[in-house]
Design an enzyme around this catalytic site. Structure first.
Site, PDB file in Angstrom:
ATOM      1  CG  ASP A 103       5.109  -6.521   1.341  1.00 18.96           C
ATOM      2  OD1 ASP A 103       4.539  -7.245   0.507  1.00 18.96           O
ATOM      3  OD2 ASP A 103       4.592  -6.202   2.432  1.00 18.96           O
ATOM      4  CG  HIS A 159       4.650 -11.216  -8.152  1.00 20.52           C
ATOM      5  ND1 HIS A 159       4.854 -10.628  -6.925  1.00 20.52           N
ATOM      6  CD2 HIS A 159       3.531 -11.984  -8.009  1.00 20.52           C
ATOM      7  CE1 HIS A 159       3.920 -11.042  -6.078  1.00 20.52           C
ATOM      8  NE2 HIS A 159       3.097 -11.853  -6.714  1.00 20.52           N
ATOM      9  CG  LEU A 208      26.501  -8.714  -3.180  1.00 25.39           C
ATOM     10  CD1 LEU A 208      26.458  -7.904  -1.886  1.00 25.39           C
ATOM     11  CD2 LEU A 208      25.469  -8.164  -4.174  1.00 25.39           C
TER      12      LEU A 208
HETATM   13  C1  IPE Z   1       6.797 -10.988   3.155  1.00 26.13           C
HETATM   14  O1  IPE Z   1       5.777 -10.401   2.456  1.00 26.13           O
HETATM   15  C2  IPE Z   1       7.371 -12.116   2.356  1.00 26.13           C
HETATM   16  C3  IPE Z   1       8.181 -11.733   1.216  1.00 26.13           C
HETATM   17  C4  IPE Z   1       8.538 -10.532   0.905  1.00 26.13           C
HETATM   18  C5  IPE Z   1       8.638 -12.819   0.410  1.00 26.13           C
HETATM   19  P1  IPE Z   1       4.253 -10.865   2.653  1.00 26.13           P
HETATM   20  O2  IPE Z   1       3.455  -9.989   1.782  1.00 26.13           O
HETATM   21  O3  IPE Z   1       4.127 -12.322   2.438  1.00 26.13           O
HETATM   22  O4  IPE Z   1       4.030 -10.575   4.196  1.00 26.13           O
HETATM   23  P2  IPE Z   1       2.683 -10.247   4.988  1.00 26.13           P
HETATM   24  O5  IPE Z   1       1.720 -11.343   4.672  1.00 26.13           O
HETATM   25  O6  IPE Z   1       2.213  -8.923   4.515  1.00 26.13           O
HETATM   26  O7  IPE Z   1       3.114 -10.217   6.414  1.00 26.13           O
HETATM   27  C1  IPE Z   2       5.859  -9.130  -2.339  1.00 32.57           C
HETATM   28  O1  IPE Z   2       4.731  -8.500  -2.828  1.00 32.57           O
HETATM   29  C2  IPE Z   2       6.245 -10.342  -3.135  1.00 32.57           C
HETATM   30  C3  IPE Z   2       6.063 -11.614  -2.418  1.00 32.57           C
HETATM   31  C4  IPE Z   2       5.667 -11.774  -1.183  1.00 32.57           C
HETATM   32  C5  IPE Z   2       6.335 -12.823  -3.176  1.00 32.57           C
HETATM   33  P1  IPE Z   2       3.281  -8.954  -2.422  1.00 32.57           P
HETATM   34  O2  IPE Z   2       2.806  -9.968  -3.414  1.00 32.57           O
HETATM   35  O3  IPE Z   2       3.228  -9.400  -1.012  1.00 32.57           O
HETATM   36  O4  IPE Z   2       2.471  -7.605  -2.606  1.00 32.57           O
HETATM   37  P2  IPE Z   2       1.333  -7.020  -1.678  1.00 32.57           P
HETATM   38  O5  IPE Z   2       1.869  -6.997  -0.284  1.00 32.57           O
HETATM   39  O6  IPE Z   2       0.173  -7.938  -1.800  1.00 32.57           O
HETATM   40  O7  IPE Z   2       1.076  -5.663  -2.220  1.00 32.57           O
HETATM   41 MG    MG Z   3       2.881  -8.444   0.730  1.00 28.67          MG
END
Ligand code: IPE
Ligand code: IPE
Ligand code: MG
Length: 259
Positions: free
Chosen positions: A37, A54, A148
């Protein structure tokens, strides 16, 4: 894979090397699961569009996958796209799918070389057809690898997974193939995407968020949770080693009392 394999790639005298020496290789977590995240926030801090986060996160994936293989972990599960992530702008979703395809294409040889088996968990059939083709190719090509197991959670939801399992069991009962009273925890576990795998011992979440966001809800019942403020694109080998070292200091009681 072992300490030796890792020392090969870790510069001597480095922080990573000190961390490695602190790890007890006889007590490694068997399964590490990661909620990757913070990509969007990483990009925002740099005044870039979210998708740049990303893109940058791919280097972290590479590092963590390779380190996990070298450490000798049995299973690594990375949460890449949740069933809720479809709510994001179409352009972000499209870019994520494109990145995934590119990652697989460019990484397949490395996965093979490192004896890594690649698998998808989630409702794969709802992903774009070209992405599914690439994923299937990755799974087929690596199917015979014995090192793995690298699970990628895509279009994954913990509640969806449990619901799908319950539907299957209910159908079996209705058809007389199974007795309701004979269903136990092991039966349900065997209907999940992770059937046959050890539950995660260690759950890592980056970017400081204190929630599980619908990830492996059943399987993390007794996982040790490790949250770091580090944003996913900044996450590297040393952070994984820190998490493992911290994990080894935890006392896992499973509801019992200290030995
Ligand atoms: C969790 O992250 C999902 C992934 C890492 C794929 P999100 O960014 O979607 O989660 P929330 O919305 O902060 O809970
Ligand atoms: C995690 O990073 C990647 C996915 C959920 C695909 P985010 O895109 O959720 O990044 P933040 O949480 O908005 O910073
Ligand atoms: Mg996120």
């Amino acid at each position: 894979m072992s300490l030796q394999d890792l020392l090969e790639v870790v510069p001597s005298g480095s922080e990573d090397q000190a961390l490695l020496r602190a790890i007890d290789f006889a007590r490694l977590p068997r399964h590490v699961a990661v909620i990757m995240d913070g990509n969007g926030r990483w990009a925002k801090l740099r005044h870039k569009p979210r998708v740049e986060g990303h893109r940058a996160g791919i280097a972290s994936v590479r590092d963590v996958v390779e380190t996990s293989a070298r450490l000798g972990l049995q299973v690594l599960t990375l949460y890449a796209f949740s069933v809720e992530n479809w709510k994001r702008p179409q352009s972000e979703v499209t870019t994520l799918m494109g990145l995934l395809k590119r990652y697989l294409r460019s990484e397949l040889d490395t996965l093979l070389r490192n004896n890594i088996r690649f698998r998808v968990i989630g409702r794969m059939e709802e992903l774009p057809a070209d992405v599914q083709d690439e994923l299937r190719r990755g799974m087929e090509r690596t199917a015979d690898r014995s090192g793995l197991l690298f699970n990628i959670a895509l279009n994954y939801g913990g509640r969806t997974e449990i619901t799908d399992a319950v539907r299957r069991l209910a159908a079996d009962v209705a058809a007389g193939r199974r007795e309701a009273g004979a269903i136990d925890e092991d039966t349900l576990s065997s209907c999940l995407y992770t059937a046959g795998l050890p539950d995660p011992d260690l759950l890592i979440r980056t970017s400081g968020e204190m929630r599980v966001s619908n990830f492996l809800l059943w399987q993390i019942a007794y996982a040790e949770i490790w949250v770091t403020d580090v944003l996913w694109p900044d996450f590297r080998r040393k952070h994984l080693l820190q998490a493992v070292a911290d994990y080894q200091k935890r006392e896992r009681r499973y509801g019992g009392i200290a030995k």
